[in-house]
Write a protein that holds these residues in place. Structure first.
Motif, PDB file in Angstrom:
ATOM      1  N   ALA A 140      -9.986  -0.610  20.996  1.00 28.43           N
ATOM      2  CA  ALA A 140     -11.539  -0.449  20.523  1.00 28.43           C
ATOM      3  C   ALA A 140     -11.914   0.136  18.930  1.00 28.43           C
ATOM      4  CB  ALA A 140     -12.582   0.304  21.593  1.00 28.43           C
ATOM      5  N   PHE A 141     -11.153   1.286  18.818  1.00 29.55           N
ATOM      6  CA  PHE A 141     -10.886   1.940  17.283  1.00 29.55           C
ATOM      7  C   PHE A 141     -11.058   0.881  16.341  1.00 29.55           C
ATOM      8  CE2 PHE A 141      -8.689   4.385  14.266  1.00 29.55           C
ATOM      9  CZ  PHE A 141      -9.759   5.428  14.021  1.00 29.55           C
ATOM     10  N   LEU A 142      -9.527   0.124  16.573  1.00 28.80           N
ATOM     11  CA  LEU A 142      -9.340  -0.834  15.641  1.00 28.80           C
ATOM     12  C   LEU A 142     -10.472  -1.941  15.331  1.00 28.80           C
ATOM     13  CD1 LEU A 142      -5.654  -1.396  16.259  1.00 28.80           C
ATOM     14  CD2 LEU A 142      -6.768   0.137  14.670  1.00 28.80           C
ATOM     15  N   ALA A 143     -11.044  -2.333  16.411  1.00 29.67           N
ATOM     16  CA  ALA A 143     -12.337  -3.378  16.232  1.00 29.67           C
ATOM     17  C   ALA A 143     -13.420  -2.695  15.406  1.00 29.67           C
ATOM     18  CB  ALA A 143     -12.661  -3.692  17.672  1.00 29.67           C
ATOM     19  N   ALA A 144     -13.744  -1.550  15.732  1.00 28.35           N
ATOM     20  CA  ALA A 144     -14.660  -1.122  15.086  1.00 28.35           C
ATOM     21  C   ALA A 144     -14.296  -0.772  13.564  1.00 28.35           C
ATOM     22  CB  ALA A 144     -15.035   0.402  15.821  1.00 28.35           C
ATOM     23  N   LEU A 145     -13.144  -0.401  13.312  1.00 24.49           N
ATOM     24  CA  LEU A 145     -12.688  -0.288  11.957  1.00 24.49           C
ATOM     25  C   LEU A 145     -12.752  -1.720  11.241  1.00 24.49           C
ATOM     26  CD1 LEU A 145      -9.882   2.262  12.032  1.00 24.49           C
ATOM     27  CD2 LEU A 145     -11.914   2.647  11.142  1.00 24.49           C
ATOM     28  N   GLY A 146     -12.365  -2.616  11.918  1.00 23.48           N
ATOM     29  CA  GLY A 146     -12.519  -4.028  11.452  1.00 23.48           C
ATOM     30  C   GLY A 146     -13.734  -4.379  10.817  1.00 23.48           C
ATOM     31  N   ARG A 147     -14.684  -4.065  11.756  1.00 24.07           N
ATOM     32  CA  ARG A 147     -16.157  -4.520  11.329  1.00 24.07           C
ATOM     33  C   ARG A 147     -16.424  -3.824   9.920  1.00 24.07           C
ATOM     34  NH1 ARG A 147     -16.683  -4.366  17.048  1.00 24.07           N
ATOM     35  NH2 ARG A 147     -17.272  -2.042  17.111  1.00 24.07           N
ATOM     36  N   GLU A 148     -16.010  -2.689   9.599  1.00 20.39           N
ATOM     37  CA  GLU A 148     -16.179  -2.021   8.231  1.00 20.39           C
ATOM     38  C   GLU A 148     -15.219  -2.573   7.211  1.00 20.39           C
ATOM     39  OE1 GLU A 148     -18.676  -0.051   7.994  1.00 20.39           O
ATOM     40  OE2 GLU A 148     -19.259   0.000  10.096  1.00 20.39           O
ATOM     41  N   GLY A 149     -14.414  -3.589   7.642  1.00 25.46           N
ATOM     42  CA  GLY A 149     -13.416  -4.061   6.407  1.00 25.46           C
ATOM     43  C   GLY A 149     -12.195  -3.235   6.459  1.00 25.46           C
ATOM     44  N   ILE A 150     -11.760  -2.321   7.375  1.00 22.37           N
ATOM     45  CA  ILE A 150     -10.885  -1.569   7.390  1.00 22.37           C
ATOM     46  C   ILE A 150      -9.614  -2.064   8.265  1.00 22.37           C
ATOM     47  CG2 ILE A 150      -9.916   0.869   7.933  1.00 22.37           C
ATOM     48  CD1 ILE A 150     -12.693   1.923   7.328  1.00 22.37           C
ATOM     49  N   LEU A 195     -13.306   5.300   2.757  1.00 19.24           N
ATOM     50  CA  LEU A 195     -12.820   5.358   4.319  1.00 19.24           C
ATOM     51  C   LEU A 195     -13.434   6.416   4.832  1.00 19.24           C
ATOM     52  CD1 LEU A 195      -9.047   4.625   3.498  1.00 19.24           C
ATOM     53  CD2 LEU A 195     -10.311   3.351   5.025  1.00 19.24           C
ATOM     54  N   ARG A 196     -13.490   7.673   4.532  1.00 23.27           N
ATOM     55  CA  ARG A 196     -14.223   8.741   5.305  1.00 23.27           C
ATOM     56  C   ARG A 196     -15.222   8.669   5.605  1.00 23.27           C
ATOM     57  NH1 ARG A 196     -10.622  11.811   7.711  1.00 23.27           N
ATOM     58  NH2 ARG A 196     -12.376  13.463   7.598  1.00 23.27           N
ATOM     59  N   ALA A 197     -16.263   7.891   4.694  1.00 25.75           N
ATOM     60  CA  ALA A 197     -17.497   7.885   5.118  1.00 25.75           C
ATOM     61  C   ALA A 197     -17.769   6.857   6.275  1.00 25.75           C
ATOM     62  CB  ALA A 197     -18.279   7.288   4.078  1.00 25.75           C
ATOM     63  N   ALA A 198     -16.882   5.765   6.314  1.00 26.96           N
ATOM     64  CA  ALA A 198     -16.879   4.834   7.243  1.00 26.96           C
ATOM     65  C   ALA A 198     -16.379   5.324   8.696  1.00 26.96           C
ATOM     66  CB  ALA A 198     -15.955   3.602   6.969  1.00 26.96           C
ATOM     67  N   LEU A 199     -15.372   6.222   8.700  1.00 26.90           N
ATOM     68  CA  LEU A 199     -15.010   6.923   9.776  1.00 26.90           C
ATOM     69  C   LEU A 199     -16.063   7.924  10.399  1.00 26.90           C
ATOM     70  CD1 LEU A 199     -11.409   8.027   8.923  1.00 26.90           C
ATOM     71  CD2 LEU A 199     -12.080   6.445  10.705  1.00 26.90           C
ATOM     72  N   GLY A 200     -16.875   8.201   9.660  1.00 20.08           N
ATOM     73  CA  GLY A 200     -18.099   9.213   9.837  1.00 20.08           C
ATOM     74  C   GLY A 200     -18.953   8.335  10.635  1.00 20.08           C
ATOM     75  N   THR A 201     -19.150   7.270  10.647  1.00 22.66           N
ATOM     76  CA  THR A 201     -20.129   6.200  11.140  1.00 22.66           C
ATOM     77  C   THR A 201     -19.662   5.960  12.722  1.00 22.66           C
ATOM     78  OG1 THR A 201     -19.378   4.270  10.306  1.00 22.66           O
ATOM     79  CG2 THR A 201     -21.038   5.714   8.991  1.00 22.66           C
ATOM     80  N   LEU A 202     -18.458   6.082  12.870  1.00 21.14           N
ATOM     81  CA  LEU A 202     -17.885   5.621  14.039  1.00 21.14           C
ATOM     82  C   LEU A 202     -18.477   6.342  15.315  1.00 21.14           C
ATOM     83  CD1 LEU A 202     -14.229   4.514  13.366  1.00 21.14           C
ATOM     84  CD2 LEU A 202     -16.160   3.109  13.284  1.00 21.14           C
ATOM     85  N   PRO A 203     -18.605   5.636  16.549  1.00 21.55           N
ATOM     86  CA  PRO A 203     -18.715   6.553  17.823  1.00 21.55           C
ATOM     87  C   PRO A 203     -17.970   7.676  18.080  1.00 21.55           C
ATOM     88  CG  PRO A 203     -19.055   4.110  18.325  1.00 21.55           C
ATOM     89  CD  PRO A 203     -18.266   4.474  17.022  1.00 21.55           C
ATOM     90  N   GLU A 204     -18.510   8.815  18.534  1.00 26.37           N
ATOM     91  CA  GLU A 204     -17.777   9.939  18.740  1.00 26.37           C
ATOM     92  C   GLU A 204     -16.800   9.764  19.683  1.00 26.37           C
ATOM     93  OE1 GLU A 204     -16.400  13.885  18.757  1.00 26.37           O
ATOM     94  OE2 GLU A 204     -17.825  12.558  17.414  1.00 26.37           O
ATOM     95  N   ASP A 205     -16.752   8.864  20.539  1.00 25.72           N
ATOM     96  CA  ASP A 205     -15.732   8.530  21.745  1.00 25.72           C
ATOM     97  C   ASP A 205     -14.572   7.818  21.215  1.00 25.72           C
ATOM     98  OD1 ASP A 205     -17.388   6.147  21.232  1.00 25.72           O
ATOM     99  OD2 ASP A 205     -16.872   5.694  23.471  1.00 25.72           O
ATOM    100  N   LEU A 206     -14.658   7.381  20.169  1.00 31.02           N
ATOM    101  CA  LEU A 206     -13.604   6.647  19.220  1.00 31.02           C
ATOM    102  C   LEU A 206     -12.934   7.669  18.265  1.00 31.02           C
ATOM    103  CD1 LEU A 206     -14.913   3.069  18.596  1.00 31.02           C
ATOM    104  CD2 LEU A 206     -13.289   3.963  20.545  1.00 31.02           C
ATOM    105  N   MET A 207     -13.942   8.287  17.652  1.00 34.27           N
ATOM    106  CA  MET A 207     -13.396   9.320  16.683  1.00 34.27           C
ATOM    107  C   MET A 207     -12.558  10.503  17.092  1.00 34.27           C
ATOM    108  SD  MET A 207     -13.409   8.560  13.393  1.00 34.27           S
ATOM    109  CE  MET A 207     -12.877  10.269  12.862  1.00 34.27           C
ATOM    110  N   VAL A 208     -12.921  10.706  18.444  1.00 37.73           N
ATOM    111  CA  VAL A 208     -12.311  12.016  18.894  1.00 37.73           C
ATOM    112  C   VAL A 208     -10.850  12.050  19.089  1.00 37.73           C
ATOM    113  CG1 VAL A 208     -12.451  11.246  21.434  1.00 37.73           C
ATOM    114  CG2 VAL A 208     -12.748  13.948  20.688  1.00 37.73           C
ATOM    115  N   HIS A 209     -10.430  10.944  19.240  1.00 37.51           N
ATOM    116  CA  HIS A 209      -9.099  10.561  19.272  1.00 37.51           C
ATOM    117  C   HIS A 209      -8.135  10.174  18.110  1.00 37.51           C
ATOM    118  CE1 HIS A 209      -9.361  10.516  23.631  1.00 37.51           C
ATOM    119  NE2 HIS A 209     -10.440   9.717  23.405  1.00 37.51           N
ATOM    120  N   TYR A 210      -8.745  10.300  17.027  1.00 43.45           N
ATOM    121  CA  TYR A 210      -8.191  10.054  15.707  1.00 43.45           C
ATOM    122  C   TYR A 210      -8.238  11.182  14.778  1.00 43.45           C
ATOM    123  CZ  TYR A 210      -6.414   7.940  11.328  1.00 43.45           C
ATOM    124  OH  TYR A 210      -5.898   7.609  10.151  1.00 43.45           O
ATOM    125  N   ARG A 211      -7.157  11.827  14.228  1.00 43.83           N
ATOM    126  CA  ARG A 211      -7.193  12.688  13.203  1.00 43.83           C
ATOM    127  C   ARG A 211      -6.480  12.518  11.955  1.00 43.83           C
ATOM    128  NH1 ARG A 211      -8.711  18.055  13.114  1.00 43.83           N
ATOM    129  NH2 ARG A 211      -7.382  19.604  12.370  1.00 43.83           N
TER     130      ARG A 211
END
Length: 260
Positions: free
Chosen positions: A147-157, A87-103
Motif C-alpha cells: 500500500a505504501f509503494l502504491a501511494a508513492l507511485g501515484r506521486e511518481g515516486i 520527495l520529502r513533501a510528497a511523503l508528508g502527504t501520505l496517510p499516517e498509517d502508512l508513514m508510521v512504518h517508514y523512517r
C-alpha cells in the motif's frame, strides 16, 4: 577494446563492516596503470562519493550518485537539486498509517544514521546531504509495504531495495547512467560489479558483469548471463572478491584482445 569499469561501493568495492577498499589494491592499481576509467556508482551522496573518488585518484571521471538518480562530475554544479525537497513533501502527504512504518534519513539524526550504517558521525552527516533520493527503513508488514509503494507511485515516486535500505526517488538507475558516461568517455566495453538487488540492471547491462558475494543481505538471485559466462560470481565477499574478479577479467580480456 576501450574498457570502462562501473562499481557499486558498500559490500562491493568497500568492505561491508569496515568500509575499507584495501583488499582491492592490486586490481585498483592494474586499472590505474592501464588508464581504465573506474566509475563509482552507489546509493551514496555526492558528498560521500567525492571523498572516496579523491582518495582513489580518479581525476575528473564522473560518479553515479544516489542509486543512479544522476551522474555528475565531482565538484561540478548541477542545474536542479530540488528532487529531495519534493520527495520529502510528497511523503508528508501520505496517510499516517502508512508513514508510521517508514523512517527516512530526513527523519533521523546524524547519530541514528551512524548507528544504522556503522559510519563515523561525520560520515553519517555526509550521507544525510541528500539531493535526489531518500533512503529509509520499512518496519511494517508486506501488505502495508504494498500500500505504501502504491501511494508513492501515484506521486511518481519509485522505490528500490538495496543492501540495507528502501530508497525512494523520482526515477533513474545506475544502468541508465552507463550509456551516457560510456559515450562521453569514448568507451565501448563495460565491466560492472555489485552485490545487491539494486545493482542487477547495471550488471546485466554491462558486457561483463560480476555479482560480488553478499553475506549480509538479500544478495542477487541467479541471472541469465551466468549460463553463458558473461556474468560471474565472486568466491570471496566485498573488496577481496572485487579484486580477484577484476584481475581475472582483465586477464581474460587480455587473452582475447587488449583491454584498455
Amino acid at each position: 577494446m576501450r574498457l570502462i569499469v562501473f562499481t557499486d561501493l558498500d559490500g562491493t568495492l568497500l568492505d561491508h563492516a569496515s568500509y575499507s577498499h584495501a583488499a582491492a589494491a592490486p586490481a585498483l592499481a592494474a586499472l590505474a596503470e592501464r588508464e581504465i576509467p573506474l566509475i563509482l556508482a552507489s546509493s551514496k551522496t555526492e558528498a560521500e562519493i567525492t571523498q572516496l573518488h579523491t582518495e582513489l585518484g580518479l581525476g575528473d571521471w564522473p560518479i553515479i550518485v544516489e542509486n543512479g538518480a544522476r551522474s555528475l562530475r565531482p565538484g561540478a554544479p548541477d542545474a536542479d537539486r530540488s528532487d529531495y525537497a519534493r520527495l520529502r513533501a510528497a511523503l508528508g502527504t501520505l496517510p499516517e498509517d502508512l508513514m508510521v512504518h517508514y523512517r527516512g534519513f530526513g527523519d533521523m539524526s546524524h547519530a541514528e544514521v551512524a548507528e544504522l550504517t556503522g559510519l563515523p558521525l561525520a560520515a553519517a552527516g555526509l550521507a544525510r546531504q541528500r539531493s535526489f533520493t531518500e533512503p529509509g527503513l520499512w518496519s511494517g508488514d508486506a501488505a502495508g509495504l504494498e500500500a505504501f509503494l502504491a501511494a508513492l507511485g501515484r506521486e511518481g515516486i519509485t522505490a528500490r531495495s538495496g543492501g540495507r535500505f528502501l530508497t525512494l526517488s523520482f526515477g533513474g538507475t545506475k544502468a541508465q547512467q552507463m550509456a551516457g558516461i560510456m559515450a562521453d568517455l569514448d568507451r565501448d566495453t563495460a565491466i560492472a560489479l555489485g552485490d545487491a538487488p539494486n545493482d542487477v540492471e547495471m550488471i546485466e547491462t554491462a558486457d561483463y558483469g560480476v555479482v560480488i558475494r553478499n553475506d549480509h543481505g538479500k544478495g542477487i538471485p541467479p541471472l541469465a548471463g551466468e549460463i553463458t559466462g558473461r556474468i560471474l560470481r565472486s568466491e570471496a565477499p566485498g573488496p577481496q572478491g572485487w579484486n580477484a574478479s577484476v584481475l581475472a577479467l582483465l586477464a581474460r580480456l587480455d587473452r582475447n584482445g587488449r583491454a584498455d
